[in-house]
Write a protein that holds these residues in place. Sequence first.
Motif, PDB file in Angstrom:
ATOM      1  N   LYS A  15      42.361  41.433  28.230  1.00  0.00           N
ATOM      2  CA  LYS A  15      42.156  41.036  29.615  1.00  0.00           C
ATOM      3  C   LYS A  15      42.681  39.724  29.910  1.00  0.00           C
ATOM      4  O   LYS A  15      43.210  39.442  30.940  1.00  0.00           O
ATOM      5  CB  LYS A  15      40.706  41.338  30.048  1.00  0.00           C
ATOM      6  CG  LYS A  15      40.140  40.872  31.323  1.00  0.00           C
ATOM      7  CD  LYS A  15      38.948  40.820  31.666  1.00  0.00           C
ATOM      8  CE  LYS A  15      38.489  40.195  32.991  1.00  0.00           C
ATOM      9  NZ  LYS A  15      37.306  40.000  33.201  1.00  0.00           N
ATOM     10  N   GLN A  16      42.232  38.809  28.924  1.00  0.00           N
ATOM     11  CA  GLN A  16      42.744  37.365  29.099  1.00  0.00           C
ATOM     12  C   GLN A  16      44.320  37.193  29.245  1.00  0.00           C
ATOM     13  O   GLN A  16      44.855  36.477  29.795  1.00  0.00           O
ATOM     14  CB  GLN A  16      42.154  36.542  27.864  1.00  0.00           C
ATOM     15  CG  GLN A  16      40.706  36.356  28.036  1.00  0.00           C
ATOM     16  CD  GLN A  16      40.212  35.448  26.679  1.00  0.00           C
ATOM     17  OE1 GLN A  16      40.807  35.411  25.801  1.00  0.00           O
ATOM     18  NE2 GLN A  16      38.902  35.038  27.169  1.00  0.00           N
ATOM     19  N   CYS A  18      46.280  39.452  30.226  1.00  0.00           N
ATOM     20  CA  CYS A  18      46.889  39.759  31.577  1.00  0.00           C
ATOM     21  C   CYS A  18      46.918  38.750  32.560  1.00  0.00           C
ATOM     22  O   CYS A  18      47.706  38.445  33.278  1.00  0.00           O
ATOM     23  CB  CYS A  18      46.083  41.124  31.930  1.00  0.00           C
ATOM     24  SG  CYS A  18      46.507  42.845  31.158  1.00  0.00           S
ATOM     25  N   GLU A  19      45.594  38.109  32.511  1.00  0.00           N
ATOM     26  CA  GLU A  19      45.266  37.004  33.457  1.00  0.00           C
ATOM     27  C   GLU A  19      46.293  35.943  33.150  1.00  0.00           C
ATOM     28  O   GLU A  19      46.611  35.357  34.345  1.00  0.00           O
ATOM     29  CB  GLU A  19      44.027  36.806  33.406  1.00  0.00           C
ATOM     30  CG  GLU A  19      42.936  37.852  33.894  1.00  0.00           C
ATOM     31  CD  GLU A  19      41.357  37.554  33.487  1.00  0.00           C
ATOM     32  OE1 GLU A  19      41.010  36.473  32.719  1.00  0.00           O
ATOM     33  OE2 GLU A  19      40.398  38.119  34.014  1.00  0.00           O
ATOM     34  N   THR A  22      50.242  37.376  34.247  1.00  0.00           N
ATOM     35  CA  THR A  22      50.600  38.356  35.532  1.00  0.00           C
ATOM     36  C   THR A  22      51.381  37.274  36.377  1.00  0.00           C
ATOM     37  O   THR A  22      51.223  36.157  36.445  1.00  0.00           O
ATOM     38  CB  THR A  22      49.258  38.643  36.085  1.00  0.00           C
ATOM     39  OG1 THR A  22      49.648  39.279  37.081  1.00  0.00           O
ATOM     40  CG2 THR A  22      48.286  37.386  36.449  1.00  0.00           C
ATOM     41  N   ASP A  24      50.777  37.951  39.603  1.00  0.00           N
ATOM     42  CA  ASP A  24      49.965  38.289  40.737  1.00  0.00           C
ATOM     43  C   ASP A  24      49.032  36.876  41.307  1.00  0.00           C
ATOM     44  O   ASP A  24      48.962  36.142  40.121  1.00  0.00           O
ATOM     45  CB  ASP A  24      48.879  39.324  40.394  1.00  0.00           C
ATOM     46  CG  ASP A  24      49.391  40.720  40.495  1.00  0.00           C
ATOM     47  OD1 ASP A  24      50.420  40.995  40.900  1.00  0.00           O
ATOM     48  OD2 ASP A  24      48.812  41.445  39.795  1.00  0.00           O
ATOM     49  N   GLU A  26      46.107  34.141  41.784  1.00  0.00           N
ATOM     50  CA  GLU A  26      44.809  33.993  41.317  1.00  0.00           C
ATOM     51  C   GLU A  26      43.893  35.059  42.085  1.00  0.00           C
ATOM     52  O   GLU A  26      43.923  35.131  43.332  1.00  0.00           O
ATOM     53  CB  GLU A  26      44.235  32.441  41.807  1.00  0.00           C
ATOM     54  CG  GLU A  26      42.958  32.327  40.781  1.00  0.00           C
ATOM     55  CD  GLU A  26      43.255  32.016  39.288  1.00  0.00           C
ATOM     56  OE1 GLU A  26      42.156  32.030  38.837  1.00  0.00           O
ATOM     57  OE2 GLU A  26      44.251  31.521  38.908  1.00  0.00           O
ATOM     58  N   ALA A  30      46.021  41.192  38.398  1.00  0.00           N
ATOM     59  CA  ALA A  30      46.344  40.677  36.893  1.00  0.00           C
ATOM     60  C   ALA A  30      47.218  41.784  36.468  1.00  0.00           C
ATOM     61  O   ALA A  30      47.124  41.890  35.168  1.00  0.00           O
ATOM     62  CB  ALA A  30      45.233  40.347  36.220  1.00  0.00           C
TER      63      ALA A  30
END
Length: 79
Positions: A15-16, A18-19, A22, A24, A26, A30
């Motif tokens: 998850k981290q 991807c964030e 990304t 994308d 904010e 993500a």
Amino acid sequence: ISCWNSLQSLLSSMKQACEILTRDPEGGAARIPFETFSFLYSYLASIDGEISETEKKAFLQDIQEHADKHSGMVLIRHF
């Protein structure tokens, strides 16, 4: 239980990733390309050593099915 903790830790790391990776904005979805997700997941899972090859392949196959429906992009909600 250690395998479950291992998986949760790995998914938290993904998850981290991807964030961080990304493009994308904010607070967005993500998304990252499946190829990037697959590479990172496989690498981290192999370092972890608690997740079997069968489990890795099954998980990535499921993620790829979701990604295929989103132009090859993995969203955090997919896992």
